[in-house]
Scaffold this motif. Sequence first.
Motif, PDB file in Angstrom:
ATOM      1  N   VAL A 127     -41.333 -22.160  82.652  1.00  0.00           N
ATOM      2  CA  VAL A 127     -40.690 -20.984  83.256  1.00  0.00           C
ATOM      3  C   VAL A 127     -40.384 -21.266  84.727  1.00  0.00           C
ATOM      4  CG1 VAL A 127     -40.790 -18.466  83.443  1.00  0.00           C
ATOM      5  CG2 VAL A 127     -42.228 -19.627  81.761  1.00  0.00           C
ATOM      6  N   PRO A 128     -39.454 -22.181  85.021  1.00  0.00           N
ATOM      7  CA  PRO A 128     -39.214 -22.548  86.424  1.00  0.00           C
ATOM      8  C   PRO A 128     -38.708 -21.367  87.243  1.00  0.00           C
ATOM      9  CG  PRO A 128     -37.528 -23.483  84.985  1.00  0.00           C
ATOM     10  CD  PRO A 128     -38.573 -22.891  84.093  1.00  0.00           C
ATOM     11  N   PRO A 177     -36.492 -18.812  80.497  1.00  0.00           N
ATOM     12  CA  PRO A 177     -35.230 -19.339  79.966  1.00  0.00           C
ATOM     13  C   PRO A 177     -34.785 -18.597  78.714  1.00  0.00           C
ATOM     14  CG  PRO A 177     -37.014 -20.961  79.763  1.00  0.00           C
ATOM     15  CD  PRO A 177     -37.603 -19.766  80.417  1.00  0.00           C
ATOM     16  N   GLY A 178     -33.509 -18.377  78.597  1.00  0.00           N
ATOM     17  CA  GLY A 178     -32.956 -17.759  77.396  1.00  0.00           C
ATOM     18  C   GLY A 178     -32.958 -16.246  77.401  1.00  0.00           C
ATOM     19  N   VAL A 179     -33.548 -15.635  78.460  1.00  0.00           N
ATOM     20  CA  VAL A 179     -33.524 -14.185  78.551  1.00  0.00           C
ATOM     21  C   VAL A 179     -32.365 -13.779  79.452  1.00  0.00           C
ATOM     22  CG1 VAL A 179     -34.788 -12.113  79.250  1.00  0.00           C
ATOM     23  CG2 VAL A 179     -36.008 -14.039  78.230  1.00  0.00           C
ATOM     24  N   PHE A 207     -47.959 -25.344  87.299  1.00  0.00           N
ATOM     25  CA  PHE A 207     -47.548 -26.093  86.108  1.00  0.00           C
ATOM     26  C   PHE A 207     -46.551 -25.338  85.229  1.00  0.00           C
ATOM     27  CE2 PHE A 207     -51.500 -28.321  87.220  1.00  0.00           C
ATOM     28  CZ  PHE A 207     -51.012 -29.624  87.245  1.00  0.00           C
ATOM     29  N   ALA A 208     -46.684 -24.020  85.149  1.00  0.00           N
ATOM     30  CA  ALA A 208     -45.786 -23.268  84.261  1.00  0.00           C
ATOM     31  C   ALA A 208     -44.571 -22.720  85.003  1.00  0.00           C
ATOM     32  CB  ALA A 208     -46.542 -22.125  83.582  1.00  0.00           C
ATOM     33  N   PHE A 209     -44.729 -22.406  86.292  1.00  0.00           N
ATOM     34  CA  PHE A 209     -43.654 -21.723  87.023  1.00  0.00           C
ATOM     35  C   PHE A 209     -43.048 -22.580  88.139  1.00  0.00           C
ATOM     36  CE2 PHE A 209     -46.224 -18.528  85.005  1.00  0.00           C
ATOM     37  CZ  PHE A 209     -45.300 -17.612  84.537  1.00  0.00           C
ATOM     38  N   ALA A 210     -43.568 -23.809  88.314  1.00  0.00           N
ATOM     39  CA  ALA A 210     -43.098 -24.707  89.385  1.00  0.00           C
ATOM     40  C   ALA A 210     -43.165 -24.018  90.742  1.00  0.00           C
ATOM     41  CB  ALA A 210     -41.674 -25.212  89.093  1.00  0.00           C
ATOM     42  N   ASP A 211     -44.195 -23.158  90.919  1.00  0.00           N
ATOM     43  CA  ASP A 211     -44.400 -22.446  92.184  1.00  0.00           C
ATOM     44  C   ASP A 211     -45.610 -23.067  92.871  1.00  0.00           C
ATOM     45  OD1 ASP A 211     -44.378 -20.630  94.243  1.00  0.00           O
ATOM     46  OD2 ASP A 211     -45.296 -19.015  93.096  1.00  0.00           O
TER      47      ASP A 211
END
Lengths: 103, 216
Positions: A56-57, A62-64, B96-100
């Motif tokens: 979830v960068p 993504p895709g929402v 790791f999940a949000f690149a924050d």
Amino acid sequence: MRLGIFIGLALAVAIALATLASPFASSSPDGLNRVAMDQGFDEAGTLHPVQEDAPVPGYAFPGVGGDRGATAAAGLAGTVTVFLLAFGAAAVLRRRTPRAAPA
Amino acid sequence: MHIPDGYLSSEVCAVTNVGAAGILGYAAVRARDELDEARVPLVGATAAMVFALQMLNFHVAGGTSGHLLGAVLATVLLGPWLGMLVVSVVLGVQAFAFADGGVAVLGANTLNMAVVGSLVTAAVLDGTKALRARASGLLGVVAVAAWVSVIAAATATSIELAVSGTIPLATVLPAMLSVHALIGVGEAAISVAVVASVLAVRPDLVDGRRAAGVPA
């Protein structure tokens, strides 16, 4: 208030904040980002190779569709993930705690 | 206040990663003594609340925002060792999940936002036992600890940037402190609001109240 109800309520409030309120949060740079921009070292920032594949960068799921929807979905996913991780880690830590035998 | 990779030198990353790992390992050992049955789910709920509140950036000044760090909140509810572990879980998921926040700098971010805040809070709580006997006194102590913890985190971040050679301390410290003096007010307001809410329904779950010697 019973503990289970309290925990459920707290989790519900956290999820509500992360999904309903977060799309309206300030998108301005935070204190450190602002200082980095003002002092000209913000461009030193890089993404670690493992973050290239972050699920979830940038808090956009993504895709929402839609910025607000993507942020809300990211908030939901993150809140539930940290709840389960922290709950699970605490449960494991407690189970491994040596306890005195009952008298 | 999440530092991305690239801001800190590899030497500073190495030292802060080793330091943070050591302190969190010690915290895990100490936290085992503090984990009673009620606290296991409270650890999860606190982590969820800190994550959610960290997403809510609030406007401070001149196109700048701030967000909760949460170490004070977690420490007042759970004590310093569980408190810093809870914030560390949040920081790890964010990286790791949000690149924050970076990965190589995760130790530095953990020291700044989890460890420093929890230890500052523990020190403030320890010095104000009499004051904390009343709920209003505890909330005042929370406000002070919140503001001081943000200032301490901004100072630690500035020192890491300066030691890394990214920017001179004389430049970065005043800039970081002036903006975080405002952000710290937000940290205080949010921390007080959450602790007051918990005090209203389950005061026995607030470690800062328990540790003041108030019977639940």
